[in-house]
Design a protein around this motif. Sequence first.
Motif: not given
Length: 531
Positions: A503-517
């Motif tokens: 539910x933490x947006x900062x952590x979600x963004x990091x996970x999304x970028x890592x998954x894209x990479x």
Amino acid sequence: MLTVRDVLGLDLVASFGPEVVAGAAGLDRPVRWVHVAEALDVGVMLSGGEIVLTTGLLLADDPKAQTAYMEAMHGADVAAVVLGLGRAFATTPPALRRAAEQRGVPLIVLHRPAPFAKFTEEVHARLLNERFAAVDLSDRLRSALAALNLSGASLQRLLDEVAAFAGCPVMLVNLAQRVLASAGDRGALGELMRDWDRVSRQVARLNGNTSVGPDGWIGAPLEARGRQWARLLLFGYRGTEAEGRMIADRAAEALAVHRLVGGGVEFARDGLEGEAAQAMLADLASGSGRPDQLLPRVRALGLPVNRRTLVPLIVRPLTGGGEGLDLLFRRVLAEEGLAGLAGWTGESAIAVLVSLPRDQDAGTAVNRLVLKACEHGPGRGRRFIVGAGSDCVTLDQLPHSFAEAVHVADAALADPPAGPVARLRDVHLRGLVRLLRDEPELQAFIERELGPLFAEQELLDVLRSYLRTGRNKSLAAQEHHFSRPALYRRLHSIESLLDVDLDDWDQLVSLYVALLAYDAQQSSASGGESG
């Protein structure tokens, strides 16, 4: 073939004290045979190219006969007349010398006794050796090229072999005088490329048969099923003209077989242009040569670069192998009146380089080109993805722009753009991640963010669906055929393993970028898309 000058240089002949007393300008005439004759009407027995040996017994004390004799020798197109002094003449008869000089027939006198039989035997042995060497060279070249064709060797390998036999630069040009392939000394080839405007005009004047041009150039037409589609050129061959013609003919035969095996006249034309474009695009994209080295080659291939906008494209097929895409784009380029190259890369894609006038809108022209290609292709729907690099105005900008086009095309495979062409601005974060996917810092970031899930592939897939659906739990559960409680349990496991709060947006963004990479790296390693 031996020349008169070569014959005079033989040790045996030199021992007879030869002196050229007339017609010295003709010493480079080829010698076909040696004929010993004392008859005054010997000219009717000759067919041209002979050295005639005589003591002049029937010409003594008769200036008119001497003049008529030399006129007959000129009419028979002899290579030279050799007069042995001592029996009929102590010195050169003036009338014979004047007649020889006036008609340009080399007249040589021998000051020492010369057994004509030895003279004839020596020259004939040399002539036969030369002819045997020519036949041997022809057989060796034909055998070498046939073996390469049977082994499925490339066009470049065949040309390399021809250049090795000829000892001079070799080029293959199409009927528009564009260089399709070349082999031989790079320095000499570079000089030819830099002066290609002049060279190509001279090449265009060579006739349809195997012919000799200026500076020892030899050209042989390449034909298939009665149609000429290219010309093989030897530049500056240092052997005899006859040998050069033979090498060109044997090479033309082998290249015609090579192309016909590949698919006939149409393949010969289009396939060769594709190979030439592919080699040129590879060098431009890799930056393997300096711009001043590449510029003459680009011009010789017919691509204008002065005061032009250059746009690199990478075309990736969505299904199948994309056979014929390079030919499709070359034909559409021609139909649209656009200058450009198209050829396969080593990455299951084709590269296209479009050259446009500076005052033409590059984006509009490229979009129209791709839309036309879509219309010409078989079937309906999108069959390929096109990624465009940044516009370039110099050759040294192309390597970076081609790399950009590759990354854009890769990113667009997972998320195709609405328009016909994807550019860096269209792929947003996905494009940026793919541009950086090989950076070690990004790999470390992926490991930090997702490492514990690499051994739990199902959880990694659940996280991917959860993020892709915008955290819509119902849609994510449907994708995996889970109940909502089952999905909640897996999301909780992800939070525990990664020590994150979904539910933490900062952590979600990091996970999304890592998954894209991570997905970008997996796609690069496998040659496909993971989703």
